[in-house]
Design a protein around this motif. Structure first.
Motif, PDB file in Angstrom:
ATOM      1  N   THR A  21     -15.625   7.732  -1.023  1.00 38.65           N
ATOM      2  CA  THR A  21     -14.672   8.238  -2.011  1.00 38.65           C
ATOM      3  C   THR A  21     -14.519   7.214  -3.128  1.00 38.65           C
ATOM      4  O   THR A  21     -14.393   6.014  -2.864  1.00 38.65           O
ATOM      5  N   LYS A  22     -14.517   7.700  -4.364  1.00 31.07           N
ATOM      6  CA  LYS A  22     -14.384   6.828  -5.527  1.00 31.07           C
ATOM      7  C   LYS A  22     -13.018   7.017  -6.171  1.00 31.07           C
ATOM      8  O   LYS A  22     -12.519   8.138  -6.278  1.00 31.07           O
ATOM      9  N   ILE A  23     -12.445   5.890  -6.624  1.00 32.90           N
ATOM     10  CA  ILE A  23     -11.164   5.900  -7.330  1.00 32.90           C
ATOM     11  C   ILE A  23     -11.397   5.370  -8.741  1.00 32.90           C
ATOM     12  O   ILE A  23     -11.899   4.261  -8.923  1.00 32.90           O
ATOM     13  N   THR A  24     -11.036   6.180  -9.749  1.00 35.95           N
ATOM     14  CA  THR A  24     -11.208   5.777 -11.145  1.00 35.95           C
ATOM     15  C   THR A  24      -9.864   5.873 -11.860  1.00 35.95           C
ATOM     16  O   THR A  24      -9.402   6.960 -12.203  1.00 35.95           O
ATOM     17  N   ALA A  66      -3.108   2.613  -7.589  1.00 34.22           N
ATOM     18  CA  ALA A  66      -3.694   3.908  -7.224  1.00 34.22           C
ATOM     19  C   ALA A  66      -4.059   3.859  -5.745  1.00 34.22           C
ATOM     20  O   ALA A  66      -4.801   2.964  -5.323  1.00 34.22           O
ATOM     21  N   GLN A  67      -3.525   4.784  -4.971  1.00 33.17           N
ATOM     22  CA  GLN A  67      -3.721   4.780  -3.519  1.00 33.17           C
ATOM     23  C   GLN A  67      -4.242   6.134  -3.069  1.00 33.17           C
ATOM     24  O   GLN A  67      -3.700   7.174  -3.447  1.00 33.17           O
ATOM     25  N   VAL A  68      -5.301   6.114  -2.260  1.00 35.07           N
ATOM     26  CA  VAL A  68      -5.934   7.357  -1.807  1.00 35.07           C
ATOM     27  C   VAL A  68      -6.123   7.313  -0.297  1.00 35.07           C
ATOM     28  O   VAL A  68      -6.578   6.302   0.256  1.00 35.07           O
ATOM     29  N   GLU A  69      -5.771   8.410   0.359  1.00 32.81           N
ATOM     30  CA  GLU A  69      -5.985   8.566   1.798  1.00 32.81           C
ATOM     31  C   GLU A  69      -6.826   9.822   2.033  1.00 32.81           C
ATOM     32  O   GLU A  69      -6.494  10.898   1.509  1.00 32.81           O
ATOM     33  N   VAL A  70      -7.890   9.677   2.799  1.00 33.64           N
ATOM     34  CA  VAL A  70      -8.746  10.810   3.149  1.00 33.64           C
ATOM     35  C   VAL A  70      -8.524  11.118   4.624  1.00 33.64           C
ATOM     36  O   VAL A  70      -8.772  10.283   5.494  1.00 33.64           O
ATOM     37  N   HIS A  71      -8.061  12.333   4.896  1.00 30.09           N
ATOM     38  CA  HIS A  71      -7.636  12.695   6.247  1.00 30.09           C
ATOM     39  C   HIS A  71      -8.773  13.359   7.019  1.00 30.09           C
ATOM     40  O   HIS A  71      -8.681  14.520   7.437  1.00 30.09           O
ATOM     41  N   GLY A  72      -9.855  12.608   7.211  1.00 30.97           N
ATOM     42  CA  GLY A  72     -10.996  13.138   7.938  1.00 30.97           C
ATOM     43  C   GLY A  72     -12.283  12.450   7.514  1.00 30.97           C
ATOM     44  O   GLY A  72     -12.287  11.481   6.745  1.00 30.97           O
ATOM     45  N   ASN A 121      -8.762   4.989   3.851  1.00 37.00           N
ATOM     46  CA  ASN A 121      -7.950   4.798   2.650  1.00 37.00           C
ATOM     47  C   ASN A 121      -8.520   3.695   1.776  1.00 37.00           C
ATOM     48  O   ASN A 121      -9.282   2.834   2.237  1.00 37.00           O
ATOM     49  N   GLY A 122      -8.151   3.748   0.507  1.00 38.83           N
ATOM     50  CA  GLY A 122      -8.558   2.747  -0.471  1.00 38.83           C
ATOM     51  C   GLY A 122      -7.527   2.681  -1.578  1.00 38.83           C
ATOM     52  O   GLY A 122      -6.700   3.593  -1.738  1.00 38.83           O
ATOM     53  N   SER A 123      -7.559   1.608  -2.351  1.00 36.97           N
ATOM     54  CA  SER A 123      -6.568   1.457  -3.416  1.00 36.97           C
ATOM     55  C   SER A 123      -7.097   0.553  -4.516  1.00 36.97           C
ATOM     56  O   SER A 123      -8.033  -0.228  -4.315  1.00 36.97           O
ATOM     57  N   VAL A 124      -6.483   0.668  -5.689  1.00 34.52           N
ATOM     58  CA  VAL A 124      -6.736  -0.197  -6.839  1.00 34.52           C
ATOM     59  C   VAL A 124      -5.379  -0.544  -7.432  1.00 34.52           C
ATOM     60  O   VAL A 124      -4.548   0.339  -7.657  1.00 34.52           O
ATOM     61  N   THR A 125      -5.137  -1.824  -7.693  1.00 31.68           N
ATOM     62  CA  THR A 125      -3.873  -2.263  -8.284  1.00 31.68           C
ATOM     63  C   THR A 125      -4.145  -2.999  -9.584  1.00 31.68           C
ATOM     64  O   THR A 125      -5.071  -3.803  -9.657  1.00 31.68           O
ATOM     65  N   TRP A 126      -3.360  -2.708 -10.607  1.00 34.66           N
ATOM     66  CA  TRP A 126      -3.494  -3.431 -11.873  1.00 34.66           C
ATOM     67  C   TRP A 126      -2.123  -3.910 -12.323  1.00 34.66           C
ATOM     68  O   TRP A 126      -1.102  -3.286 -12.076  1.00 34.66           O
ATOM     69  N   THR A 127      -2.119  -5.081 -12.978  1.00 31.15           N
ATOM     70  CA  THR A 127      -0.878  -5.708 -13.427  1.00 31.15           C
ATOM     71  C   THR A 127      -1.027  -6.165 -14.868  1.00 31.15           C
ATOM     72  O   THR A 127      -1.974  -6.888 -15.200  1.00 31.15           O
ATOM     73  N   ASP A 128      -0.131  -5.720 -15.724  1.00 29.19           N
ATOM     74  CA  ASP A 128      -0.093  -6.119 -17.135  1.00 29.19           C
ATOM     75  C   ASP A 128      -1.409  -5.848 -17.856  1.00 29.19           C
ATOM     76  O   ASP A 128      -1.879  -6.675 -18.640  1.00 29.19           O
ATOM     77  N   SER A 129      -2.015  -4.704 -17.586  1.00 28.68           N
ATOM     78  CA  SER A 129      -3.151  -4.271 -18.405  1.00 28.68           C
ATOM     79  C   SER A 129      -2.615  -3.814 -19.762  1.00 28.68           C
ATOM     80  O   SER A 129      -1.538  -3.220 -19.845  1.00 28.68           O
ATOM     81  N   THR A 130      -3.365  -4.093 -20.809  1.00 29.63           N
ATOM     82  CA  THR A 130      -2.864  -3.877 -22.168  1.00 29.63           C
ATOM     83  C   THR A 130      -3.256  -2.528 -22.735  1.00 29.63           C
ATOM     84  O   THR A 130      -4.398  -2.097 -22.586  1.00 29.63           O
ATOM     85  N   ILE A 131      -2.308  -1.881 -23.385  1.00 31.53           N
ATOM     86  CA  ILE A 131      -2.589  -0.743 -24.253  1.00 31.53           C
ATOM     87  C   ILE A 131      -2.174  -1.158 -25.659  1.00 31.53           C
ATOM     88  O   ILE A 131      -0.987  -1.371 -25.928  1.00 31.53           O
TER      89      ILE A 131
END
Length: 222
Positions: free
Chosen positions: A94-97, A83-89, A174-184
């Motif tokens: 900013t929170k990423i969920t 998940a990648q977020v850029e705030v232009h100003g 900008n900010g980001s969150v990365t996840w790998t092989d999270s289970t459903i």
């Protein structure tokens, strides 16, 4: 005469071995994991004060195992994305969920930037499960859908007790969150099942706080 018999036996043995091999390959194919590359998503959003925000789901994929428990009522998937977020100003944080919606015999495709109203709750709502940083183990019946959040950040509350946050916050551009092989893990669904990634973005400015979501493409859980 004896030569013919020996050849016949040899041919029959080879045929039996080939049949056994085909049987093994078929069983493996039926139970094999399926890798699903997903297109992700990108959304350019303008806040009421004119501030522009870009949010995207990138590098998204899922590895589907249709029947971990050898029963059509159980499915398992390993999901990965960023998940990648850029705030232009200018902003005040900013929170990423990130999370996923999972549905059993229900349409989770929704519409527009905010997805379907039947499965988009406000995280304070009844359909959202938290504290699932390694993934969701869900039980759903036909016509049911729920959401779960990927992050679980432990942080003491105002009284020093154990607290949990389900978002990561950044103050720069900008900010980001990365996840790998999270289970459903889904149990109880006898029909078709789907899942769909989402990212909730909450931007604080001098004019207040604004929130929106970007949605990935729904994909089958088998």
């Amino acid at each position: 005469m004896s030569v013919v018999k020996k050849s016949a036996v040899r041919i029959a043995s080879v045929a039996a071995a080939a049949a056994a091999a085909v049987g093994l390959f078929s069983t493996g194919a039926a139970n094999a994991d399926t890798f699903v590359p997903l297109p992700g998503a990108e959304l350019h959003h303008t806040l009421p004060n004119g501030l522009g925000v870009t949010a995207r789901i990138a590098h998204e994929s899922a590895l589907i195992n249709p029947s971990m428990g050898s029963t059509p009522l159980h499915r398992n998937a390993w999901v990965s994305a960023s998940a990648q977020v850029e705030v232009h100003g200018k902003h005040n944080g900013t929170k990423i969920t990130p999370g996923y919606v999972v549905g059993c015999q229900v349409d989770i495709s929704g519409g527009g930037a905010n997805g379907g109203a039947d499965v988009t709750s406000d995280y304070a709502g009844e359909n959202v499960t938290g504290k699932l940083s390694t993934g969701g183990n869900l039980t759903l019946g036909p016509g049911q859908a729920t959401s779960f959040l990927l992050l679980d950040i432990e942080k003491p509350d105002a009284y020093g007790n154990e607290g949990h946050q389900f978002a990561t916050k950044f103050n720069g551009p900008n900010g980001s969150v990365t996840w790998t092989d999270s289970t459903i893990g889904l149990n109880g669904c006898g029909g078709y099942a789907q899942a769909r990634a989402f990212v909730r973005v909450e931007v604080a400015t001098d004019n207040g706080t604004s929130e929106f979501r970007v949605w990935g493409q729904p994909f089958s859980l088998g």
